[in-house]
Design an enzyme around this catalytic site. Sequence first.
Site, PDB file in Angstrom:
ATOM      1  N   GLU A   9       0.816  -1.218   0.000  1.00  7.20           N
ATOM      2  CA  GLU A   9       0.000   0.000   0.000  1.00  7.20           C
ATOM      3  C   GLU A   9       0.847   1.264   0.000  1.00  7.20           C
ATOM      4  O   GLU A   9       0.657   2.158  -0.804  1.00  7.20           O
ATOM      5  CB  GLU A   9      -0.917   0.026   1.235  1.00  7.20           C
ATOM      6  CG  GLU A   9      -2.152  -0.827   1.106  1.00  7.20           C
ATOM      7  CD  GLU A   9      -3.041  -0.685   2.319  1.00  7.20           C
ATOM      8  OE1 GLU A   9      -3.327   0.454   2.721  1.00  7.20           O
ATOM      9  OE2 GLU A   9      -3.441  -1.728   2.882  1.00  7.20           O
ATOM     10  N   ASP A  82      -2.207  -4.174   3.646  1.00  8.82           N
ATOM     11  CA  ASP A  82      -2.244  -4.315   5.112  1.00  8.82           C
ATOM     12  C   ASP A  82      -3.049  -5.532   5.558  1.00  8.82           C
ATOM     13  O   ASP A  82      -4.025  -5.930   4.892  1.00  8.82           O
ATOM     14  CB  ASP A  82      -2.824  -3.056   5.751  1.00  8.82           C
ATOM     15  CG  ASP A  82      -1.836  -1.898   5.741  1.00  8.82           C
ATOM     16  OD1 ASP A  82      -0.646  -2.130   5.427  1.00  8.82           O
ATOM     17  OD2 ASP A  82      -2.236  -0.761   6.051  1.00  8.82           O
ATOM     18  N   ASP A  84      -5.576  -6.432   7.315  1.00  4.02           N
ATOM     19  CA  ASP A  84      -6.882  -6.257   7.935  1.00  4.02           C
ATOM     20  C   ASP A  84      -7.945  -6.248   6.837  1.00  4.02           C
ATOM     21  O   ASP A  84      -7.638  -6.456   5.658  1.00  4.02           O
ATOM     22  CB  ASP A  84      -6.936  -4.974   8.777  1.00  4.02           C
ATOM     23  CG  ASP A  84      -6.607  -3.719   7.970  1.00  4.02           C
ATOM     24  OD1 ASP A  84      -6.554  -3.793   6.725  1.00  4.02           O
ATOM     25  OD2 ASP A  84      -6.391  -2.660   8.589  1.00  4.02           O
ATOM     26  N   GLU A  86      -9.660  -3.828   5.515  1.00  4.96           N
ATOM     27  CA  GLU A  86      -9.463  -2.791   4.510  1.00  4.96           C
ATOM     28  C   GLU A  86      -8.348  -3.174   3.551  1.00  4.96           C
ATOM     29  O   GLU A  86      -8.458  -2.969   2.336  1.00  4.96           O
ATOM     30  CB  GLU A  86      -9.149  -1.452   5.187  1.00  4.96           C
ATOM     31  CG  GLU A  86      -9.204  -0.281   4.235  1.00  4.96           C
ATOM     32  CD  GLU A  86      -9.175   1.060   4.947  1.00  4.96           C
ATOM     33  OE1 GLU A  86      -9.280   2.078   4.256  1.00  4.96           O
ATOM     34  OE2 GLU A  86      -9.033   1.081   6.175  1.00  4.96           O
ATOM     35  N   TYR A 302       1.845  -4.350  13.530  1.00  8.28           N
ATOM     36  CA  TYR A 302       0.716  -3.643  12.919  1.00  8.28           C
ATOM     37  C   TYR A 302      -0.083  -2.871  13.966  1.00  8.28           C
ATOM     38  O   TYR A 302      -0.325  -3.363  15.068  1.00  8.28           O
ATOM     39  CB  TYR A 302      -0.184  -4.629  12.178  1.00  8.28           C
ATOM     40  CG  TYR A 302      -1.179  -3.951  11.273  1.00  8.28           C
ATOM     41  CD1 TYR A 302      -0.756  -3.037  10.315  1.00  8.28           C
ATOM     42  CD2 TYR A 302      -2.537  -4.203  11.383  1.00  8.28           C
ATOM     43  CE1 TYR A 302      -1.659  -2.393   9.482  1.00  8.28           C
ATOM     44  CE2 TYR A 302      -3.452  -3.570  10.540  1.00  8.28           C
ATOM     45  CZ  TYR A 302      -3.001  -2.665   9.606  1.00  8.28           C
ATOM     46  OH  TYR A 302      -3.891  -2.030   8.790  1.00  8.28           O
ATOM     47  N   ARG A 304      -3.256  -1.519  13.923  1.00  5.01           N
ATOM     48  CA  ARG A 304      -4.718  -1.559  14.053  1.00  5.01           C
ATOM     49  C   ARG A 304      -5.128  -2.944  14.544  1.00  5.01           C
ATOM     50  O   ARG A 304      -5.196  -3.897  13.772  1.00  5.01           O
ATOM     51  CB  ARG A 304      -5.396  -1.218  12.723  1.00  5.01           C
ATOM     52  CG  ARG A 304      -5.132   0.213  12.285  1.00  5.01           C
ATOM     53  CD  ARG A 304      -5.829   0.585  10.995  1.00  5.01           C
ATOM     54  NE  ARG A 304      -5.498   1.967  10.621  1.00  5.01           N
ATOM     55  CZ  ARG A 304      -4.474   2.312   9.857  1.00  5.01           C
ATOM     56  NH1 ARG A 304      -3.671   1.359   9.376  1.00  5.01           N
ATOM     57  NH2 ARG A 304      -4.229   3.582   9.574  1.00  5.01           N
ATOM     58  N   HIS A 348      -4.795 -10.469  14.987  1.00  4.23           N
ATOM     59  CA  HIS A 348      -3.495  -9.809  15.073  1.00  4.23           C
ATOM     60  C   HIS A 348      -2.892  -9.992  16.447  1.00  4.23           C
ATOM     61  O   HIS A 348      -3.549 -10.364  17.407  1.00  4.23           O
ATOM     62  CB  HIS A 348      -3.642  -8.295  14.841  1.00  4.23           C
ATOM     63  CG  HIS A 348      -4.013  -7.947  13.438  1.00  4.23           C
ATOM     64  ND1 HIS A 348      -4.594  -6.755  13.100  1.00  4.23           N
ATOM     65  CD2 HIS A 348      -3.882  -8.637  12.286  1.00  4.23           C
ATOM     66  CE1 HIS A 348      -4.817  -6.726  11.803  1.00  4.23           C
ATOM     67  NE2 HIS A 348      -4.398  -7.858  11.294  1.00  4.23           N
TER      68      HIS A 348
END
Length: 696
Positions: A9, A82, A84, A86, A302, A304, A348
């Site tokens: 990203e 990433d 997750d 999203e 990470y 989030r 995570h």
Amino acid sequence: MASNLVIVESPAKVKTIKKFLGSNYVVDASQGHVRDLPKSQLGIDVEHGYEPKYITIRGKGDVLAKLRKEVKKADKIYLATDPDREGEAISWHLQKALKLDESGKKVYRISFNEITKNAVRESIKHPRAIDMDLVDAQQTRRILDRMVGYSISPLLWAKVKRGLSAGRVQSVALRMICDREAEIEAFVPKEYWSLEAETHAKGGKKALKARYYGVGKEKVELHSEAECLKVIADCEGKPLLVQEIKKSERSRKAPLPFTTSTLQQEASKRLNFSTQKTMRIAQQLYEGVEVEGRGTIALITYLRTDSTRISEEADKLARAYIRDNYGADYVAEERKEKQSGQKIQDAHEAIRPIDISLTPTMAKTSLSRDQFRLYQLIWKRFAAGRMREAVYASTSVKLACGEHRFALSGSSLKFSGFMEVYSDSEEEEEEKPDAALLKLSEGEELVLEGFDKERHFTQPPAHFTEASLVRAMEEQGIGRPSTYAPTITTILARRYVIKEQKNLYVTELGQVVNRMMVQSFPVVVDPQFTANLERLLDSVGEGKMNWKTVVENFYPDLDAAVKKAEQDLDSVKIADEESDVDCELCGRRMVIKYGPHGKFLACPGFPECRNTKPYLEKIGVKCPKCGGELVRKRTKKGRIYYGCENNPTCEFMSWAKPSEKRCEKCGGYMTERGNKLVCANEACGHSEVLRKEDKG
């Protein structure tokens, strides 16, 4: 020639990852999302199955063109966005935008929780397909958010003014703040009194203060001065005896490693960071920074997550580090990490340093001040979580005077445990047992010197801060780790809420918008409904529910409510805040407006008079140099400073906030620094405690 393409990203990750994979891999970045719903329309076909209509985001054409060239050269394409929901959705959008499913190339999805050589190479060894359940969950969230925003926002424009917005999560957060404001306004303080007996041992000089407990074993609260005077009268002429002494130990458990929510809360409390700033700096630490002697490396996992889980390898290395640097006595027994009752963000780990041996001190010279402070906070919290609990020695004493009881207590740190690494000076101000307290014995009669009574009033609930709002949202299941910071940023940007001294206060505009939302869309702003919707999105991500079912059950009711509100809601006029500055062109009193760069003054006679000027936020302190008003300003990079309204004629400026109070030693002006007033003249060096009445 490279035969493998890895698409990430962020361009910041490219350099970090490239050195892990060697010359057979090309690493390039999508620079975030490449496709989205169109800005000019709803972008969802509500008549035909709620299918979304995606378009290429403006400005991403060149990025996609470059990626297409790289795709042609590659045999294998790895989508490494990433880890997750999203990120999963971005990988899917890349697959569609680059037509990878039609290219005949081998396309894989890889993800890693930390950007390290082992993690990246291991992900290459274990590629997988795109998880369409996670994509659907993210797509559903985006569709629901778009439906709320694009259905209700135009209504607010028509009924209040343009530029407003409603949101599935933001409107609930606004309601929470408004509800708290209503609680504070409705709060009726209740009177109560505290009573202390001033005493000391016979032959001793050190005074001890014992607080009133009650009658016998029953705790009694004092509600009036008359009740205090009655206790004092009852105690007159009676001996004050040591009835009971208890010595015990109490322990304080080490904190769990950071989740997104707890990191935002602690960074606000300890570092005074906004949620947005915390996430921005954490992103930099996650993607990689240049560290002297090590090159470009990532420092944390990470950012989030709502899990406190730690990998076995990281746990083992942390315990070894603690054993080597603090001793075996400080290493905690193994324990199961507490999980929230909610869905953990894609399994995570907690937020932790990638390499515990890279201490904050070692990295300090390679980091900016804010990067260092946040890394140090994360490092200390993680290390503390692998250490033993702190142990206190406590002494509590009960005193008897007739039927009345008084209490003394104190505690001292016996074993520091995790506090060797991670402590809070405000929380750790323990009541140290006085030597005189420790010398008391049961049955001993003390000398009663007198009583000290004081009146108090109960306090209303505290205003929300960014940190406490995040905690409340998390506790109620509203939003997810990736949404806390953007939600707060939005309600501040819309001027629904303002922030003063960390506290969030709702504005008149915020009150009006909230009343409209509660009146016409009670379900949308119901915290319980929003939390339930989050659980449904989790079910979609787990493959237990079809995403269209969620949308089909949501949109018709929303559409009906919007149509009804268009008929029922009255228009509301929000007057602009008037300043004390007159327009020099037409004489009208100028009003305060809000633009992309903050406040400015504008003539209310627009469009006949188009005069505007900068807004000077006066702080109520006179310029020490020329006597003009001092104003609060920002540099181009956003740093706050204080200057004179007569600039450039007067060049006075100060990074610290000046006070009207003059220095008792040299007569110079003082500045506010934390909880102190400090003389601006460094040669003087005078300072004093900042009192409430001294604050500007």
